[in-house]
Design a protein around this motif. Sequence first.
Motif, PDB file in Angstrom:
ATOM      1  N   ARG A  40       0.850  -1.200   0.000  1.00  0.00           N
ATOM      2  CA  ARG A  40       0.000   0.000   0.000  1.00  0.00           C
ATOM      3  C   ARG A  40       0.878   1.238   0.000  1.00  0.00           C
ATOM      4  O   ARG A  40       2.078   1.177   0.305  1.00  0.00           O
ATOM      5  N   ILE A  41       0.272   2.361  -0.364  1.00  0.00           N
ATOM      6  CA  ILE A  41       0.941   3.663  -0.361  1.00  0.00           C
ATOM      7  C   ILE A  41       0.062   4.618   0.426  1.00  0.00           C
ATOM      8  O   ILE A  41      -1.153   4.674   0.237  1.00  0.00           O
ATOM      9  N   GLY A  42       0.685   5.349   1.344  1.00  0.00           N
ATOM     10  CA  GLY A  42      -0.072   6.267   2.196  1.00  0.00           C
ATOM     11  C   GLY A  42       0.616   7.603   2.336  1.00  0.00           C
ATOM     12  O   GLY A  42       1.737   7.828   1.850  1.00  0.00           O
ATOM     13  N   ARG A  43      -0.087   8.529   3.016  1.00  0.00           N
ATOM     14  CA  ARG A  43       0.430   9.888   3.223  1.00  0.00           C
ATOM     15  C   ARG A  43       0.269  10.279   4.676  1.00  0.00           C
ATOM     16  O   ARG A  43      -0.773  10.046   5.285  1.00  0.00           O
ATOM     17  N   ARG A  44       1.334  10.874   5.216  1.00  0.00           N
ATOM     18  CA  ARG A  44       1.296  11.461   6.556  1.00  0.00           C
ATOM     19  C   ARG A  44       1.716  12.920   6.429  1.00  0.00           C
ATOM     20  O   ARG A  44       2.891  13.247   6.577  1.00  0.00           O
ATOM     21  N   GLY A  45       0.803  13.785   6.072  1.00  0.00           N
ATOM     22  CA  GLY A  45       1.130  15.183   5.868  1.00  0.00           C
ATOM     23  C   GLY A  45       2.037  15.346   4.665  1.00  0.00           C
ATOM     24  O   GLY A  45       1.674  15.022   3.534  1.00  0.00           O
ATOM     25  N   SER A  46       3.268  15.839   4.901  1.00  0.00           N
ATOM     26  CA  SER A  46       4.229  16.042   3.803  1.00  0.00           C
ATOM     27  C   SER A  46       5.107  14.819   3.569  1.00  0.00           C
ATOM     28  O   SER A  46       6.079  14.899   2.822  1.00  0.00           O
ATOM     29  N   GLU A  47       4.740  13.711   4.188  1.00  0.00           N
ATOM     30  CA  GLU A  47       5.523  12.480   4.054  1.00  0.00           C
ATOM     31  C   GLU A  47       4.717  11.439   3.283  1.00  0.00           C
ATOM     32  O   GLU A  47       3.567  11.155   3.609  1.00  0.00           O
ATOM     33  N   LEU A  48       5.334  10.886   2.235  1.00  0.00           N
ATOM     34  CA  LEU A  48       4.717   9.807   1.481  1.00  0.00           C
ATOM     35  C   LEU A  48       5.328   8.489   1.946  1.00  0.00           C
ATOM     36  O   LEU A  48       6.551   8.377   2.061  1.00  0.00           O
ATOM     37  N   VAL A  49       4.484   7.484   2.204  1.00  0.00           N
ATOM     38  CA  VAL A  49       4.954   6.211   2.753  1.00  0.00           C
ATOM     39  C   VAL A  49       4.616   5.090   1.784  1.00  0.00           C
ATOM     40  O   VAL A  49       3.452   4.893   1.418  1.00  0.00           O
ATOM     41  N   VAL A  50       5.653   4.358   1.357  1.00  0.00           N
ATOM     42  CA  VAL A  50       5.482   3.191   0.493  1.00  0.00           C
ATOM     43  C   VAL A  50       5.728   1.942   1.332  1.00  0.00           C
ATOM     44  O   VAL A  50       6.840   1.732   1.828  1.00  0.00           O
ATOM     45  N   HIS A  51       4.685   1.134   1.508  1.00  0.00           N
ATOM     46  CA  HIS A  51       4.803  -0.131   2.236  1.00  0.00           C
ATOM     47  C   HIS A  51       5.006  -1.252   1.235  1.00  0.00           C
ATOM     48  O   HIS A  51       4.262  -1.365   0.256  1.00  0.00           O
ATOM     49  N   GLY A  52       6.002  -2.099   1.471  1.00  0.00           N
ATOM     50  CA  GLY A  52       6.219  -3.203   0.546  1.00  0.00           C
ATOM     51  C   GLY A  52       7.474  -3.984   0.867  1.00  0.00           C
ATOM     52  O   GLY A  52       8.237  -3.637   1.778  1.00  0.00           O
ATOM     53  N   GLU A  53       7.684  -5.033   0.094  1.00  0.00           N
ATOM     54  CA  GLU A  53       8.817  -5.928   0.308  1.00  0.00           C
ATOM     55  C   GLU A  53       9.805  -5.802  -0.842  1.00  0.00           C
ATOM     56  O   GLU A  53       9.432  -5.887  -2.010  1.00  0.00           O
ATOM     57  N   GLN A  54      11.086  -5.591  -0.488  1.00  0.00           N
ATOM     58  CA  GLN A  54      12.137  -5.529  -1.498  1.00  0.00           C
ATOM     59  C   GLN A  54      12.429  -6.943  -1.992  1.00  0.00           C
ATOM     60  O   GLN A  54      12.797  -7.825  -1.224  1.00  0.00           O
ATOM     61  N   GLN A  55      12.271  -7.162  -3.290  1.00  0.00           N
ATOM     62  CA  GLN A  55      12.422  -8.496  -3.849  1.00  0.00           C
ATOM     63  C   GLN A  55      13.575  -8.626  -4.837  1.00  0.00           C
ATOM     64  O   GLN A  55      13.856  -9.738  -5.294  1.00  0.00           O
ATOM     65  N   ARG A  56      14.253  -7.538  -5.163  1.00  0.00           N
ATOM     66  CA  ARG A  56      15.310  -7.628  -6.174  1.00  0.00           C
ATOM     67  C   ARG A  56      16.670  -7.208  -5.652  1.00  0.00           C
ATOM     68  O   ARG A  56      17.655  -7.921  -5.846  1.00  0.00           O
ATOM     69  N   PHE A  57      16.766  -6.058  -5.023  1.00  0.00           N
ATOM     70  CA  PHE A  57      18.067  -5.475  -4.716  1.00  0.00           C
ATOM     71  C   PHE A  57      18.571  -5.944  -3.356  1.00  0.00           C
ATOM     72  O   PHE A  57      17.893  -5.804  -2.337  1.00  0.00           O
ATOM     73  N   PHE A  58      19.786  -6.490  -3.377  1.00  0.00           N
ATOM     74  CA  PHE A  58      20.388  -7.003  -2.137  1.00  0.00           C
ATOM     75  C   PHE A  58      20.703  -5.876  -1.157  1.00  0.00           C
ATOM     76  O   PHE A  58      20.537  -6.031   0.051  1.00  0.00           O
ATOM     77  N   TYR A  59      21.159  -4.747  -1.692  1.00  0.00           N
ATOM     78  CA  TYR A  59      21.518  -3.624  -0.829  1.00  0.00           C
ATOM     79  C   TYR A  59      20.307  -2.722  -0.645  1.00  0.00           C
ATOM     80  O   TYR A  59      19.808  -2.142  -1.628  1.00  0.00           O
ATOM     81  N   PRO A  60      19.805  -2.559   0.582  1.00  0.00           N
ATOM     82  CA  PRO A  60      18.574  -1.773   0.788  1.00  0.00           C
ATOM     83  C   PRO A  60      18.672  -0.357   0.258  1.00  0.00           C
ATOM     84  O   PRO A  60      17.687   0.188  -0.251  1.00  0.00           O
ATOM     85  N   ALA A  61      19.858   0.257   0.365  1.00  0.00           N
ATOM     86  CA  ALA A  61      19.994   1.642  -0.081  1.00  0.00           C
ATOM     87  C   ALA A  61      19.702   1.785  -1.570  1.00  0.00           C
ATOM     88  O   ALA A  61      19.180   2.823  -2.010  1.00  0.00           O
TER      89      ALA A  61
END
Length: 712
Positions: free
Chosen positions: A332-353
């Motif tokens: 899901r994708i949500g908003r907290r004021g001026s902050e956008l929040v993407v909820h999800g699972e990283q499935q490709r990139f080994f390095y989180p950054a």
Amino acid sequence: MRRTALHGYCRAALALLAGSAGLAHAQETYTQSDFGGVGLLQTPTARMAREGEFSFVLSRTTPYTNYNVSMQPLPWLEGSFRYTNVSNRLYGPRSLSGSQTYKDKSIDAKVRLWEESRWLPAVAVGARDIGGTGLFSSEYVVTSKRAGPFDFSLGLAWGYMGARGDIANPLNVISDRFETRPTGGTGTGKFSTNKFLRGRPGFFGGVEYRSPWDWLLLKAELDGNDYKHQPQKNNQPERWPVNLGAVFRINRNVDLTVGYERGKVVTAGLNLHSNLATHVDPPKSFDPKPEPVAVETRQAGTPPPERKTPEQVDWPAVAKELHDNAGIDVSRIGRRGSELVVHGEQQRFFYPAEGVGRATRIIDNRVDESIGWLTIASERNGMPMVETSVHRPRFIELLDNRLDLADFRRSVEQDPVTPRDEEVLYRAPLKRFTGGVSLGYQQNLGGPDAFVLYQVYGAASGRFNVSRNLWLDGVLTVNVANNYDKFKYDAPSNLSRVRTNLRQYLTGSDVTMPNFQLTGTRRLGQDLYGLAYAGMLESMYAGAGGEVLYRPFGERWAVGADINWVKQRGFDQDFSLRKYHVITGQATGYLDTGFHDVTVAVSVGRYLAGDWGTTIDVSREFHNGARMGAYATVTNKSGSAGYGEGSFDKGIYVSIPFDMLLPHSSRSRATLLWQPLIRDGGARLNKRYTLYTLTNDLDSDLFDKNLEKIRD
């Protein structure tokens, strides 16, 4: 049976050793000896390889052929595992092993006490063939000092390396028990401490000359061994105790050694090596390019992207792009004021950054200035892990080279996931089914039937998601090629056969189902996680169980426990079951010591044969995620006649992220495990999922040490 298991893509691990990718820096010139480990020819020096070095050495000195694996997990610690083929001795009676030659296994260790200074030499102590038959057991102290292109070494050894016995044992002044060295080995895999530093020692040493050409090193050594009194009465001719050799460095990953030893025999050795700590990943030519942001499009002379308010954005299309380009399976994708929040699972990139940086680019190209922060709320199998927040304007300054990486890090926050009010902008539908096919390889080394028993198989995997926290998955394998027709020997056992019936499982059927289980996860509370599972849990056991783990965010420790009721599966690995069943499980404490990134895991509990004991696992993880480790399990059956040869369970392993090897990003790993003997004592359930692994995103070290990948 002695075993080596290779999990994952064998070709990837071979590519690492063969040098398919380079190193960040030139290799040290310290080279491996015939026995593995940094040294001259037959003898070690006080030198160490660079930390992270991983070597495979194949050497031949008649009548011995050595297959060595050496690792340098710490700057001052070297470890080696070796099989020695004695070509003029049989493995055993012909009725057991036919014409197969004798194989001996060894574990070596070397510790540097201090490094070389202007006036003092480097000093190291070590031991060879610490346990088992002890054919080549030896203890030593050695010094090394460099003078220009020459590197001199001098040492004193007890046992095999010092069998010439040049002097009386200096330790006789402590006790007369040091005067005589016991003959033979334990024969059971126990550490042969009853031999340590006993008997008359002999001197060894030599010099290595670094020639003006980087590709050539020359060696000369004084060998302290007495080849006229060899183990197994395998005496060898010796004209003089001096060995000569040359090392040709074919490239940064391959060394070829040739020598003339004992004044009698020509020798040769091949060393394939790579450094896991400094390994440079190959270019990710199969990955999609990261989206250019406005500052980059202007530099390229193309129009900047059109940005919209959060209410106007096509969020399903954004979720697809986040999946395709940033590797995030959005829930899901949500908003907290001026902050956008993407909820999800990283499935490709080994390095989180890397995934965070790509996601920030995608959002920056689509959302107007009302959004100042982007937060990636990472999940793993439905469990919330950690929130990584990036200040959007500062990220653009970083890409535009107006901000350095250290200053940018102060604009990135990582926090535990806590319930907060949030306006939901998009909720993704659940993808019900995923699957794929691959090739696999497994092998068993050192048994009486054949030195290498192998299988190549095809595997099909599938997963059906009931919800994000509950899924059914499994693996089906089909034999492609093997030499299991030679596999006839079953190791003796006085315990319940919980692992030693390996042969029947491997040869029972060409089509097998190693795993088929229902798994559920839940976050039970702040920093507390739960896992439950039931089905065909591994190739040998079916049943049900559960696990809990307490892993505080930002801490270097965790504690957990699992309990399982399991029943032995039929040899064909279908849905049939055998009579044997047991309750098994362990409580485990994990500690990242903060010392050279060493992690210690200690487990206490009940094992598959009903024995009670402790497993200690010590590993070193490098900044790129590569790991070297070793483990040992001691139970109330260890060292007894019931356990059998081996005395206790132990092994060493290397775990390599595929991301280091492949031309595309991957979160998978290849694990190479060397387990000298499979026995029934200390056997653990091989669970497909463990909570400590599932919650690895809580470890911020991988993010911080690879922060530069946020630009990629």
